[in-house]
Design an enzyme around this catalytic site. Structure first.
Site, PDB file in Angstrom:
ATOM      1  CG  ASP A 102      -2.059   1.005   1.043  1.00 19.92           C
ATOM      2  OD1 ASP A 102      -2.072   1.741   0.036  1.00 19.92           O
ATOM      3  OD2 ASP A 102      -2.944   1.050   1.921  1.00 19.92           O
ATOM      4  CB  ALA A 103       3.324   2.272  -2.180  1.00 23.21           C
ATOM      5  CE  LYS A 104      -4.141   5.015  -0.071  1.00 25.72           C
ATOM      6  NZ  LYS A 104      -3.712   3.910   0.815  1.00 25.72           N
ATOM      7  NE  ARG A 105       6.081   4.782  -3.490  1.00 24.34           N
ATOM      8  CZ  ARG A 105       5.926   4.754  -2.162  1.00 24.34           C
ATOM      9  NH1 ARG A 105       4.823   5.189  -1.592  1.00 24.34           N
ATOM     10  NH2 ARG A 105       6.909   4.299  -1.402  1.00 24.34           N
TER      11      ARG A 105
END
Lengths: 342, 342
Positions: A102-105
């Site tokens: 879960d990095a929302k890159r």
């Protein structure tokens, strides 16, 4: 998305546990043990985080299909935290779990390629061949002398997939922010298609102010619906055997009306659903995300599972047992509303 | 934003150099040297990246106020890449440069706090005091025996700010994606206010498909303008002595009309302007971002500077010299359009 769906069917449980180890959620005894060895340092804290995760993964892997480590909590411990993240990904996969980073890159195309390689792909490291190179073999785990404790452990980070080819952080899926539009998303979609991986694009997030932008209407249609259509479209060439594409969507449990609406408009998109439990979403709220086979989504809980040991009657030394019981209760709760056929 | 603005005034140069070391931009001789020592590994690649950055920083620090390492290119080398990122941040600051971590982070409130601590704040690591802790002092750089090469270098990552308080990645500013709305941005703003740091929120990005969402109209006003108003508002309590707030905006040089429009509507917001050079933006295109003192923005160039050694007549062994000359040419080009008073 097939690999995730098969894990869900096998465990009969559409749950993903968020490994969000804010330091105040890590049991004190684990932290103190590391502070005794390594001082009050980021390294000690990161080691405690990894031990916490390892215990959780061991307890949860028979009944939970997936984990979702949230990068923010690892980055907050610096380089040492990133090591703990890497080891967590590696260990969860060893135990057969599906790992959603879960990095929302999200970035412009050429840069998004870098992120896609980091989490969903690989990097090739190759000499020109004109100069001699070190012939030391690459060892993935090199144990030091004195294996009594892990102080001496030397580890090479990065999974060797083939000669000269490394997976920097070998996750199964990644969360993605698509504010930049298609060219920022395509590199991720390509990595999914080439490497049997998945992404989850933020569509309608679970937080209170998600509506400030996401609910605003463009030509009478809210931004989250526009984003939803783009997501359905980006995934259209990657539909798996269960009917869902490799391009999933993040849709918050805290917005049940939007779940219903988006499910109707995005029949091929698998949903990652945060906001259950601590944030207020219930099993009833999210039921509409699922199809008649009980598929179509995976529901996240973080604090509610990993910090269940803080509940009355629990004990921090049994954090893993408490997490197991909480995960079982969540599974039962979800399965009352969702008919997941075996 | 005052610290950045003062560096800009001192160098007379509103340029930030993007340290985006995709491996094909790193000079071959630097990579081969590391492959000879460490094999064809992520570690070797990351060490070459750091040496490249170090050479660039040494050459550029007298004439360029800031660098902007793009996290994607470091994450693409895994844990070793993150070490190179850390060392790059540390070294650039040692040489007096302002460091913008280009990470485009964004998440819900409680998680955004983690990111804010990681890049703009600090983390406290503190024992309960009930058990003995290791008394080994924390050493920030512990040189090993045999300093002939850096093979033996042992380094502790994380900057010790005060007893028990560490800056995980001690940057000066961070780029932020605000698709999640105010509660996802506030933790960053708070960190700016407490620690004299800055953020740059994505408003109108430089890439070709940025318009897919950002140009769509809500009540007749495009999304980027809505985002712009939110940014101006988020920064309103953090106005510095030069009239700009701690909450900046990313506005692409490739969209000159939007720059003009946004500057008019966001008088207190400092702009980070990517897209100059390789992506097509010119000095004329971005001039409208600047006020009558020549302040108001900083223009990024990555490839155009760091890979200038690939131009005809240049030599990869003089990559730093080539970067210096390219940066000087960019400064002259910008200063023909922008009247930066000394």
């Amino acid at each position: 998305m097939d690999r995730l769906i098969e894990r869900i069917i096998k465990t009969g449980n559409p749950t993903v546990v968020g490994l969000d180890p804010a330091l105040d959620l890590v049991p004190t005894y684990l932290k103190e043990k590391e502070y005794q060895k390594n001082g009050e340092t980021l390294k000690a804290a990161a080691k405690a985080v990894y031990k916490f995760n390892k215990g959780l993964i061991d307890a949860l892997c028979p009944i939970v299909p997936a984990v979702k480590p949230q990068l923010a909590f690892y980055e907050a411990l610096g380089v040492e935290g990133i090591k703990a993240f890497y080891k967590t990904v590696e260990y969860a996969k060893e135990r057969g779990m599906y790992v959603i980073a879960d990095a929302k890159r999200g970035d412009i195309g050429s840069t998004a390629e870098g992120y896609a390689s980091a989490f969903l792909g690989s990097v090739t490291i190759k000499s020109t061949g004109k100069t001699p190179i070190s012939t030391k073999p690459v060892k993935l785990k090199k144990e030091g002398k004195g294996e009594k404790n892990d102080k001496k452990e030397k580890r090479v980070y990065g999974q060797l997939l083939a000669p000269n080819e490394y997976a920097p952080f070998p996750a199964d899926a990644l969360t993605v922010n698509a504010y930049l539009g298609t060219d920022g998303v395509k590199p991720f979609v390509n990595a999914c298609a080439s490497n049997d991986k998945g992404i989850f694009v933020l569509v309608k997030t679970s937080n209170p102010s998600s509506g400030e932008l996401q609910d605003k209407c463009i030509d009478g249609i809210p931004v989250y619906e526009h984003m939803g259509s783009m997501v359905e479209n980006w995934g259209s060439d990657t539909i798996g055997t269960h009917g869902y594409s490799a391009v999933g969507a993040v849709v918050g449990a805290t917005y049940p009306e939007q779940i219903k609406e988006l499910r109707a408009k995005m029949p091929k998109t698998f949903f990652l659903i945060p906001g259950y439990g601590a944030q207020g979403g219930t099993a009833k709220d999210i039921a509409a995300a699922f199809d008649s086979n009980g598929l179509g989504g995976i529901v996240n809980s973080s604090r509610g599972i990993i910090a269940a040991y803080k509940n009355a009657g629990e004990n921090e030394h049994d954090f893993a047992g408490a997490a197991f019981r909480a995960a079982l209760a969540m599974k039962d709760d979800l399965c009352r509303e969702i008919n997941l056929s075996k």
